[in-house]
Design an enzyme around this catalytic site. Structure first.
Site, PDB file in Angstrom:
ATOM      1  N   HIS A  83      49.907  47.978  32.884  1.00 23.09           N
ATOM      2  CA  HIS A  83      51.664  47.387  32.933  1.00 23.09           C
ATOM      3  C   HIS A  83      52.172  47.752  31.799  1.00 23.09           C
ATOM      4  O   HIS A  83      52.987  48.859  32.359  1.00 23.09           O
ATOM      5  CB  HIS A  83      51.558  45.786  32.642  1.00 23.09           C
ATOM      6  CG  HIS A  83      51.327  44.869  33.631  1.00 23.09           C
ATOM      7  ND1 HIS A  83      51.042  43.467  32.767  1.00 23.09           N
ATOM      8  CD2 HIS A  83      51.292  44.424  35.174  1.00 23.09           C
ATOM      9  CE1 HIS A  83      50.397  43.029  34.597  1.00 23.09           C
ATOM     10  NE2 HIS A  83      50.505  43.673  35.865  1.00 23.09           N
ATOM     11  N   LYS A  89      53.314  28.493  41.704  1.00 27.03           N
ATOM     12  CA  LYS A  89      51.952  28.939  40.554  1.00 27.03           C
ATOM     13  C   LYS A  89      51.684  28.600  39.813  1.00 27.03           C
ATOM     14  O   LYS A  89      52.639  27.302  39.108  1.00 27.03           O
ATOM     15  CB  LYS A  89      52.047  30.732  40.169  1.00 27.03           C
ATOM     16  CG  LYS A  89      51.733  31.578  41.609  1.00 27.03           C
ATOM     17  CD  LYS A  89      51.439  33.388  40.799  1.00 27.03           C
ATOM     18  CE  LYS A  89      51.246  33.828  41.819  1.00 27.03           C
ATOM     19  NZ  LYS A  89      50.629  35.154  41.322  1.00 27.03           N
ATOM     20  N   ARG A 108      46.045  50.263  41.484  1.00 29.92           N
ATOM     21  CA  ARG A 108      44.966  51.199  41.138  1.00 29.92           C
ATOM     22  C   ARG A 108      43.746  51.506  42.370  1.00 29.92           C
ATOM     23  O   ARG A 108      42.822  52.051  41.831  1.00 29.92           O
ATOM     24  CB  ARG A 108      44.199  49.967  40.835  1.00 29.92           C
ATOM     25  CG  ARG A 108      44.971  49.492  39.505  1.00 29.92           C
ATOM     26  CD  ARG A 108      44.367  48.058  38.539  1.00 29.92           C
ATOM     27  NE  ARG A 108      45.137  46.763  39.745  1.00 29.92           N
ATOM     28  CZ  ARG A 108      44.985  45.964  39.674  1.00 29.92           C
ATOM     29  NH1 ARG A 108      44.698  44.849  37.984  1.00 29.92           N
ATOM     30  NH2 ARG A 108      45.358  45.173  40.656  1.00 29.92           N
ATOM     31  N   SER A 150      45.307  41.238  35.448  1.00 29.22           N
ATOM     32  CA  SER A 150      45.961  40.499  35.201  1.00 29.22           C
ATOM     33  C   SER A 150      44.908  38.896  34.947  1.00 29.22           C
ATOM     34  O   SER A 150      44.222  38.118  34.145  1.00 29.22           O
ATOM     35  CB  SER A 150      47.308  39.027  35.054  1.00 29.22           C
ATOM     36  OG  SER A 150      48.492  40.529  34.613  1.00 29.22           O
TER      37      SER A 150
END
Ligand code: PNS
Length: 160
Positions: A18, A42, A92, A130
Site C-alpha cells: 500500500h 467485516k 499485483r 493484508s
C-alpha cells in the site's frame, strides 16, 4: 486545477505494498486521498480509528499531499463529492486484474467522469496482501520488511 486521486481500500492492515502505491500515486497526482471503507459486515483486525492513525504515522512526511479519510456507500459517489479525477488501485497479478475489471467497468458506468488508474507495486511487494500478512502473523511467522514497523508493533499489541 489540482489533480486529485482517491486510493480506496480496507487497509487492514496497511502493508508496504500500500505504501508503495501511495508513493507512486504522489508522483502522478497533486493530492492523494487514502480512503478507508467503513464496512460493518467485516470483522477487521484494526478499528477504523486505528487504521487512520497508522496511515497518518506512515504518510506523515507527505502530509501536505496525502489526506486520510473514510467513506461509506458507493465509491464513485464519494469520488464525485470529493471532486476526484481518478481512483487508484494497486494490481499485483492477473488475478487482481480479473477482480478489479468488473469494478472498474461498473464504476465507469455509474460515473464516467472518474477514471480508474492501475498502479503496479515494486517486485518485492508484489505478493504482499493484508490477508496473507494477518495469516502469517497469527501463525507466528515473520512479517518483518513487509509492513511498516509501526504496524508490526500494533499487531503485536493485538496478541496481548
Ligand atoms: O482493499 P479492498 O478491500 O480490496 O477495497 C475494495 C474497495 C473498497 C475498493 C471496494 O470494495 C469498494 O469500492 N467498495 C465501496 C462500495 C462500492 O462502491 N461498490 C461497488 C464497486 S463497483
Amino acid at each position: 486545477m489540482a489533480r486529485r486521486a482517491i486510493y480506496p481500500g480496507s487497509f487492514d492492515p496497511l502493508t508496504n505494498g500500500h505504501v508503495d502505491i501511495i508513493e507512486r500515486a504522489c508522483h502522478i497526482f497533486d493530492e492523494v486521498i487514502v480512503a478507508i471503507l467503513i464496512n460493518p459486515d467485516k470483522h477487521p483486525m484494526f478499528t477504523v480509528a486505528e487504521r487512520i492513525e497508522m496511515l497518518k504515522e506512515v504518510t506523515g512526511a507527505r502530509a501536505s499531499q496525502v489526506v486520510i479519510e473514510t467513506f461509506e456507500g458507493l465509491l464513485v459517489e464519494y469520488a464525485r463529492q470529493r471532486q476526484a479525477h481518478a481512483i487508484i488501485r494497486g494490481v499485483r497479478s492477473i488475478k487482481d486484474y480479473e477482480y478489479e475489471l468488473p469494478m472498474v467497468l461498473m464504476n465507469r458506468r455509474l460515473n464516467p467522469q472518474v477514471e480508474t488508474v492501475f498502479l503496479i507495486a515494486s517486485e518485492e511487494n508484489s505478493y504482499v496482501s493484508s490477508s496473507l500478512i494477518k495469516e502469517v502473523f497469527l501463525l507466528g511467522g515473520s512479517i518483518e520488511g513487509l509492513v511498516p514497523h509501526s504496524v508490526i508493533e500494533r499487531m503485536k499489541e493485538k496478541l496481548i
